[in-house]
Design a protein around this motif. Sequence first.
Motif, PDB file in Angstrom:
ATOM      1  N   LYS A 175      26.641  -8.638 -13.016  1.00  0.00           N
ATOM      2  CA  LYS A 175      25.924  -9.014 -14.239  1.00  0.00           C
ATOM      3  C   LYS A 175      24.427  -9.028 -13.991  1.00  0.00           C
ATOM      4  O   LYS A 175      23.640  -8.514 -14.806  1.00  0.00           O
ATOM      5  CB  LYS A 175      26.387 -10.383 -14.730  1.00  0.00           C
ATOM      6  CG  LYS A 175      25.688 -10.835 -16.008  1.00  0.00           C
ATOM      7  CD  LYS A 175      26.218 -12.183 -16.480  1.00  0.00           C
ATOM      8  CE  LYS A 175      25.515 -12.621 -17.761  1.00  0.00           C
ATOM      9  NZ  LYS A 175      26.018 -13.932 -18.246  1.00  0.00           N
ATOM     10  N   ASN A 176      24.007  -9.622 -12.864  1.00  0.00           N
ATOM     11  CA  ASN A 176      22.583  -9.642 -12.530  1.00  0.00           C
ATOM     12  C   ASN A 176      22.020  -8.230 -12.416  1.00  0.00           C
ATOM     13  O   ASN A 176      20.906  -7.953 -12.874  1.00  0.00           O
ATOM     14  CB  ASN A 176      22.349 -10.379 -11.214  1.00  0.00           C
ATOM     15  CG  ASN A 176      22.442 -11.887 -11.373  1.00  0.00           C
ATOM     16  OD1 ASN A 176      22.560 -12.393 -12.487  1.00  0.00           O
ATOM     17  ND2 ASN A 176      22.402 -12.606 -10.267  1.00  0.00           N
ATOM     18  N   ARG A 177      22.786  -7.340 -11.806  1.00  0.00           N
ATOM     19  CA  ARG A 177      22.298  -5.964 -11.634  1.00  0.00           C
ATOM     20  C   ARG A 177      22.131  -5.264 -12.981  1.00  0.00           C
ATOM     21  O   ARG A 177      21.199  -4.479 -13.174  1.00  0.00           O
ATOM     22  CB  ARG A 177      23.241  -5.191 -10.717  1.00  0.00           C
ATOM     23  CG  ARG A 177      23.137  -5.647  -9.262  1.00  0.00           C
ATOM     24  CD  ARG A 177      23.801  -4.662  -8.329  1.00  0.00           C
ATOM     25  NE  ARG A 177      25.243  -4.696  -8.426  1.00  0.00           N
ATOM     26  CZ  ARG A 177      26.023  -5.529  -7.765  1.00  0.00           C
ATOM     27  NH1 ARG A 177      25.488  -6.420  -6.959  1.00  0.00           N
ATOM     28  NH2 ARG A 177      27.335  -5.482  -7.894  1.00  0.00           N
ATOM     29  N   GLU A 178      23.057  -5.550 -13.903  1.00  0.00           N
ATOM     30  CA  GLU A 178      22.919  -4.964 -15.239  1.00  0.00           C
ATOM     31  C   GLU A 178      21.652  -5.472 -15.925  1.00  0.00           C
ATOM     32  O   GLU A 178      20.936  -4.715 -16.591  1.00  0.00           O
ATOM     33  CB  GLU A 178      24.147  -5.304 -16.084  1.00  0.00           C
ATOM     34  CG  GLU A 178      25.404  -4.568 -15.675  1.00  0.00           C
ATOM     35  CD  GLU A 178      25.280  -3.061 -15.861  1.00  0.00           C
ATOM     36  OE1 GLU A 178      24.726  -2.643 -16.895  1.00  0.00           O
ATOM     37  OE2 GLU A 178      25.712  -2.330 -14.960  1.00  0.00           O
ATOM     38  N   ILE A 179      21.365  -6.764 -15.750  1.00  0.00           N
ATOM     39  CA  ILE A 179      20.160  -7.339 -16.352  1.00  0.00           C
ATOM     40  C   ILE A 179      18.918  -6.733 -15.719  1.00  0.00           C
ATOM     41  O   ILE A 179      17.966  -6.357 -16.415  1.00  0.00           O
ATOM     42  CB  ILE A 179      20.167  -8.869 -16.180  1.00  0.00           C
ATOM     43  CG1 ILE A 179      21.290  -9.488 -17.015  1.00  0.00           C
ATOM     44  CG2 ILE A 179      18.822  -9.473 -16.573  1.00  0.00           C
ATOM     45  CD1 ILE A 179      21.498 -10.967 -16.781  1.00  0.00           C
ATOM     46  N   LEU A 180      18.895  -6.626 -14.400  1.00  0.00           N
ATOM     47  CA  LEU A 180      17.729  -6.079 -13.707  1.00  0.00           C
ATOM     48  C   LEU A 180      17.475  -4.628 -14.102  1.00  0.00           C
ATOM     49  O   LEU A 180      16.325  -4.193 -14.222  1.00  0.00           O
ATOM     50  CB  LEU A 180      17.916  -6.182 -12.185  1.00  0.00           C
ATOM     51  CG  LEU A 180      17.272  -7.413 -11.510  1.00  0.00           C
ATOM     52  CD1 LEU A 180      17.782  -8.708 -12.137  1.00  0.00           C
ATOM     53  CD2 LEU A 180      17.552  -7.414 -10.008  1.00  0.00           C
ATOM     54  N   LYS A 181      18.540  -3.889 -14.308  1.00  0.00           N
ATOM     55  CA  LYS A 181      18.370  -2.490 -14.706  1.00  0.00           C
ATOM     56  C   LYS A 181      17.766  -2.376 -16.102  1.00  0.00           C
ATOM     57  O   LYS A 181      17.112  -1.379 -16.427  1.00  0.00           O
ATOM     58  CB  LYS A 181      19.723  -1.774 -14.659  1.00  0.00           C
ATOM     59  CG  LYS A 181      20.198  -1.466 -13.250  1.00  0.00           C
ATOM     60  CD  LYS A 181      21.539  -0.724 -13.287  1.00  0.00           C
ATOM     61  CE  LYS A 181      22.029  -0.406 -11.884  1.00  0.00           C
ATOM     62  NZ  LYS A 181      23.330   0.301 -11.899  1.00  0.00           N
ATOM     63  N   SER A 182      17.980  -3.403 -16.941  1.00  0.00           N
ATOM     64  CA  SER A 182      17.487  -3.347 -18.319  1.00  0.00           C
ATOM     65  C   SER A 182      16.040  -3.811 -18.447  1.00  0.00           C
ATOM     66  O   SER A 182      15.450  -3.697 -19.519  1.00  0.00           O
ATOM     67  CB  SER A 182      18.380  -4.205 -19.228  1.00  0.00           C
ATOM     68  OG  SER A 182      18.232  -5.587 -18.915  1.00  0.00           O
ATOM     69  N   LYS A 183      15.452  -4.353 -17.384  1.00  0.00           N
ATOM     70  CA  LYS A 183      14.087  -4.871 -17.424  1.00  0.00           C
ATOM     71  C   LYS A 183      13.146  -3.923 -16.672  1.00  0.00           C
ATOM     72  O   LYS A 183      13.514  -3.344 -15.655  1.00  0.00           O
ATOM     73  CB  LYS A 183      14.013  -6.260 -16.802  1.00  0.00           C
ATOM     74  CG  LYS A 183      14.978  -7.272 -17.400  1.00  0.00           C
ATOM     75  CD  LYS A 183      14.631  -7.614 -18.839  1.00  0.00           C
ATOM     76  CE  LYS A 183      15.582  -8.672 -19.392  1.00  0.00           C
ATOM     77  NZ  LYS A 183      15.238  -9.076 -20.772  1.00  0.00           N
TER      78      LYS A 183
END
Length: 487
Positions: A227-235
């Motif tokens: 989940k964190n990686r998905e968020i980081l990819k979106s920023k």
Amino acid sequence: MLGTGKSFIGALLAKGLHDHTKSKILVMCYTNHALDQFLEDLLDIGIDRSAIVRLGAKSTQRTEPLGVVKQQSSYSRSPTTWNTINSLESDGNDQIADLNSSFQVYRNVRADAISILDYLEFEDPEYFEAFMVPEDKNGMAMVGKNGKAIRTDYLYDRWIKGETPGVCSDLLPSHCHGVWALDQEARDEKNRSWKQALLREQAESLGVRMTLLDKCSKRLRTIWGEKNREILKSKQIIGCTTTAAAMYSEDIRHASPEIVLLEEAGEILESHVLTAMGPETKHLVLIGDHQQLRPKINSYGLSVEKGDGYDLNVSLFERLINVGFPHTTLLKQHRMCPEISGLVRSLTYPELEDDEKTKTRPEPRGLCDRVIFFHHQNFEVIFNAVSDQRDEGSKGSKRNVFEAEIVLKIVKYLGQQGYGTDKLVVLTPYLGQLSLLKETLSKQNDPVLNDLDSYDLLKAGLLSQASANHSKRPLKLSTIGESEKAQ
């Protein structure tokens, strides 16, 4: 240079990269304070908070919404993923139990005669055979001089003591005579090697279980971190301290930042800079001052001051500057009055210029000058309750009761001139003096330590957790090094 706007220029650079490229930017600072200030600067100059994510637990009121745990995400774990998580957690619990059991065996392992004989049976059969009590051909029990049956470790014990096989001398096979011909020194050396091998065997068994648990934990962290990686990819902008960069290294690597921007680069270990860069990194931007604080290491023997060539406390930033790598230096400072900037100009920064607004600030109330040196002949004492990494070579830290009392009088005097304690900062070089100042000033004030100093005092047992968590913040009290990090 001090107060010249390095952080502000860094924020402008980050905005330019954000506005005119699609590159993902990793912003990394040494302290939480510096990171929060930098992220607030980005918000102030117009970068939308939806483009920024902050890694790490600590934050200010403004940067708290940027935390990764505060971000909205459409990510949802499938039933298969949850089954995998449950399976890994179950395996992990079993491995923890095995590890604890193995650790207890390791702690209680005793290299006694029976354990060594068991070891020799498979690892050194020649010696094992030489120590085996022969069986009587007629089925009679072997007895010693006292008429009692001899034990399994009879021959081993006699060999260790440098004795002969005793009652078994005529019954041992001829090829075992060489073992018994060894002198005492050779026997002692052999026995030491067997004991070490037994401990090593148990340590290796413990290591195998630790490795299995590490693998299970790593797989579990990887799944939980999706989940964190998905968020980081979106920023587009990822902000973190060097500590958080190590904690979230795998997540950052998956985000593949193309630009790494480091604040306080002169204080960051070269290894931390190198590990922050990944295969996708195209630009490395270093912002700092190589003439201020160096990276902090715990071993004086590895420092540049020791002179042995390891130089681990020399940052990549300083190394590049020293070999003539192209760089830009800001020369105009906006922080200090000329009377103060003149000190650093004469000592370190001969080209430092004063901005006009620093020359028109009001005179301090109740003081004859902006810079006052106070001379006394009251020596400090060694405070053995805590060792101070800032004072290399000393077995303890330093305290000076006279200076602490003077500081209390100065704080009271400035209060009489209308300066609230929220306008005052007390600095000291030593952790021991920091503790003494807190004790002294707490008699009439409520000093608050910054995070790093509070951690050091808590670790040394000089400050309770309740005191560290006190909510009032009227007087800032810090060591010199930690204060400079907070600039």
